[in-house]
Design a protein around this motif. Structure first.
Motif, short mmCIF file in Angstrom:
data_model
loop_
_atom_site.label_atom_id
_atom_site.label_comp_id
_atom_site.label_asym_id
_atom_site.label_seq_id
_atom_site.Cartn_x
_atom_site.Cartn_y
_atom_site.Cartn_z
N MET A 5 -6.28 -24.82 24.24
CA MET A 5 -6.11 -25.23 25.61
C MET A 5 -5.07 -24.33 26.25
O MET A 5 -4.07 -23.96 25.64
CB MET A 5 -5.66 -26.68 25.66
CG MET A 5 -5.60 -27.19 27.07
SD MET A 5 -5.40 -28.97 27.19
CE MET A 5 -6.81 -29.54 26.28
N ILE A 6 -5.35 -23.97 27.50
CA ILE A 6 -4.45 -23.13 28.29
C ILE A 6 -4.21 -23.82 29.62
O ILE A 6 -5.15 -24.35 30.22
CB ILE A 6 -5.08 -21.74 28.54
CG1 ILE A 6 -5.27 -21.00 27.23
CG2 ILE A 6 -4.24 -20.92 29.51
CD1 ILE A 6 -6.08 -19.74 27.37
N ARG A 7 -2.99 -23.78 30.08
CA ARG A 7 -2.69 -24.29 31.41
C ARG A 7 -2.15 -23.12 32.23
O ARG A 7 -1.23 -22.44 31.82
CB ARG A 7 -1.67 -25.42 31.35
CG ARG A 7 -1.54 -26.12 32.70
CD ARG A 7 -0.78 -27.40 32.60
NE ARG A 7 -1.61 -28.41 31.95
CZ ARG A 7 -1.21 -29.66 31.77
NH1 ARG A 7 -0.02 -30.05 32.20
NH2 ARG A 7 -2.00 -30.53 31.18
N GLN A 49 -6.35 -26.26 34.00
CA GLN A 49 -6.36 -26.39 32.55
C GLN A 49 -7.70 -25.91 32.03
O GLN A 49 -8.75 -26.32 32.52
CB GLN A 49 -6.13 -27.85 32.16
CG GLN A 49 -5.95 -28.06 30.68
CD GLN A 49 -5.33 -29.41 30.41
OE1 GLN A 49 -4.16 -29.61 30.69
NE2 GLN A 49 -6.11 -30.31 29.88
N VAL A 50 -7.65 -25.02 31.05
CA VAL A 50 -8.86 -24.44 30.45
C VAL A 50 -8.88 -24.84 28.98
O VAL A 50 -7.88 -24.67 28.27
CB VAL A 50 -8.86 -22.90 30.58
CG1 VAL A 50 -10.11 -22.31 29.95
CG2 VAL A 50 -8.73 -22.47 32.02
N SER A 51 -10.00 -25.37 28.53
CA SER A 51 -10.12 -25.72 27.12
C SER A 51 -11.40 -25.16 26.54
O SER A 51 -12.36 -24.90 27.27
CB SER A 51 -10.06 -27.25 26.93
OG SER A 51 -11.10 -27.87 27.63
N GLU A 72 -15.96 -22.08 28.01
CA GLU A 72 -14.73 -22.72 28.44
C GLU A 72 -15.02 -23.86 29.41
O GLU A 72 -16.00 -23.81 30.15
CB GLU A 72 -13.76 -21.72 29.07
CG GLU A 72 -14.24 -21.11 30.37
CD GLU A 72 -13.22 -20.15 30.98
OE1 GLU A 72 -12.04 -20.18 30.65
OE2 GLU A 72 -13.65 -19.37 31.84
N SER A 73 -14.19 -24.87 29.36
CA SER A 73 -14.24 -25.99 30.29
C SER A 73 -12.97 -25.92 31.12
O SER A 73 -11.87 -25.87 30.58
CB SER A 73 -14.30 -27.31 29.53
OG SER A 73 -15.50 -27.40 28.80
N LEU A 74 -13.14 -25.93 32.42
CA LEU A 74 -12.03 -25.72 33.33
C LEU A 74 -11.85 -26.97 34.21
O LEU A 74 -12.82 -27.47 34.77
CB LEU A 74 -12.38 -24.51 34.20
CG LEU A 74 -11.37 -23.98 35.17
CD1 LEU A 74 -11.53 -22.48 35.24
CD2 LEU A 74 -11.57 -24.57 36.54
N THR A 75 -10.62 -27.47 34.31
CA THR A 75 -10.30 -28.61 35.15
C THR A 75 -9.15 -28.24 36.07
O THR A 75 -8.13 -27.72 35.60
CB THR A 75 -9.89 -29.83 34.30
OG1 THR A 75 -10.93 -30.12 33.37
CG2 THR A 75 -9.64 -31.05 35.16
N TYR A 121 -17.90 -26.01 33.82
CA TYR A 121 -18.20 -25.49 32.48
C TYR A 121 -18.74 -24.08 32.63
O TYR A 121 -19.66 -23.84 33.43
CB TYR A 121 -19.24 -26.37 31.77
CG TYR A 121 -19.72 -25.79 30.47
CD1 TYR A 121 -18.96 -25.92 29.31
CD2 TYR A 121 -20.92 -25.08 30.40
CE1 TYR A 121 -19.39 -25.38 28.12
CE2 TYR A 121 -21.35 -24.54 29.21
CZ TYR A 121 -20.59 -24.69 28.07
OH TYR A 121 -21.00 -24.14 26.88
#
Length: 93
Positions: free
Chosen positions: A1-3, A71-73, A21-24, A53
């Protein structure tokens, strides 16, 4: 996870990742577009709470107009492959 905490006017040039990657968007708005050229008119805004996504190897770019936290996971390791090697800020091109 990256913020990522991006200031207003931040740009992430066209690139792709080996993994999906999933981005929020946690705050602000991230403008996300697809393709090999950074064309702001082709980007759509993801506002706070927005989710997107991106499949592996999808070419995309992003930018912010105001301070934004994203936030990217996904499954690691994380990589970023710039379409134009000159855009790589690491200098490893």
């Amino acid at each position: 996870m990256i913020r990522l905490k991006a200031p207003a006017g931040y740009k992430i040039p066209p690139h792709w990742h080996t993994q999906a990657e999933s981005l929020t968007v946690l705050s602000g708005a991230l403008y996300l577009g697809g393709g090999d050229k950074m064309e702001a008119s082709q980007a759509h805004a993801l506002k706070a709470g927005g989710f997107h996504y991106l499949p592996a190897k999808a070419h995309h770019f992003a930018f912010s107009k105001a301070p934004t936290v994203v936030q990217v996971s996904g499954m690691g390791p994380f990589d970023i492959n710039y379409i134009d090697p000159k855009d790589d800020p690491s200098g490893k091109h």
